[in-house]
Design a protein around this motif. Structure first.
Motif, PDB file in Angstrom:
ATOM      1  N   THR A  15      21.725  62.609 -45.339  1.00 42.11           N
ATOM      2  CA  THR A  15      21.047  61.316 -45.231  1.00 42.11           C
ATOM      3  C   THR A  15      21.779  60.275 -46.058  1.00 42.11           C
ATOM      4  O   THR A  15      21.995  59.145 -45.613  1.00 42.11           O
ATOM      5  N   GLN A  57      15.623  61.425 -40.796  1.00 39.95           N
ATOM      6  CA  GLN A  57      17.075  61.342 -40.965  1.00 39.95           C
ATOM      7  C   GLN A  57      17.763  61.407 -39.618  1.00 39.95           C
ATOM      8  O   GLN A  57      18.693  60.658 -39.344  1.00 39.95           O
ATOM      9  N   PHE A  62      16.506  55.978 -42.790  1.00 43.96           N
ATOM     10  CA  PHE A  62      17.087  56.666 -43.944  1.00 43.96           C
ATOM     11  C   PHE A  62      16.253  56.426 -45.196  1.00 43.96           C
ATOM     12  O   PHE A  62      16.070  57.338 -46.010  1.00 43.96           O
TER      13      PHE A  62
END
Length: 132
Positions: free
Chosen positions: A88, A56, A75
Motif C-alpha cells: 500500500t 488497497q 490508500f
C-alpha cells in the motif's frame, strides 16, 4: 438521524460469499480487465469495511486506470486499517508521483528502498531514479 446501513448484514452475506467475490475480481485482474474488477472491489469495500486488503486493491485498480486522486483516498483508508502494509505504501508513493507531489513521493520511496522485500525495495529505488 438514521445510522449507516450494514450492507453485509442486510444482505446476509457470509465470509465465504465475500471470498468468492474476491476470487472473481482477482480473475478479472489477472486478465487485465481492471475496469470490470473495479466495481467488484468497490462493492467489497462496502460489504467488508474493515478489510485493508480490499481498500488497497481498489486503490491499485484506480491507480492502474490513471485515477490517482481516487487511488489516494483508497490508500488512506487502507493505511488506517493497516499502517505498515508496504505494498500500500509503495502504491501511495506512485500516486504521489502521478499527482505531481514529488517531494512526498521521494520521501516515502526513500523509506521503502530499505525494505527487506526486494519487490518493494527495488521498485522504490527505481522510482527514486526516475523522479529524483
Amino acid at each position: 438521524m438514521a445510522g449507516r446501513i450494514n450492507w453485509r448484514e442486510a444482505l446476509h452475506w457470509t465470509d465465504e460469499q465475500l471470498e468468492d467475490l474476491r476470487v472473481v475480481a482477482y480473475a478479472y485482474i489477472r486478465q487485465g480487465k481492471y475496469d470490470v474488477a473495479l466495481p467488484i472491489f468497490e462493492a467489497l469495500c462496502v460489504l467488508d469495511e474493515d478489510n485493508a486488503y480490499d481498500a488497497q486493491t481498489l486503490g491499485a485498480l484506480h491507480l492502474q486506470l490513471g485515477n490517482a486522486s481516487k487511488a489516494l483516498k483508497c490508500f488512506d483508508r487502507a493505511l488506517k486499517l493497516d499502517a505498515d502494509h508496504t505494498p500500500t505504501l509503495l502504491n501511495l508513493t506512485k500516486a504521489f508521483f502521478m499527482l505531481g507531489r514529488k517531494q512526498e513521493g521521494l520521501k516515502l520511496a526513500a523509506i521503502l528502498q530499505n525494505e527487506p522485500n526486494p519487490a518493494i525495495s527495488n521498485v522504490a529505488k527505481a522510482l527514486i531514479l526516475a523522479y529524483g
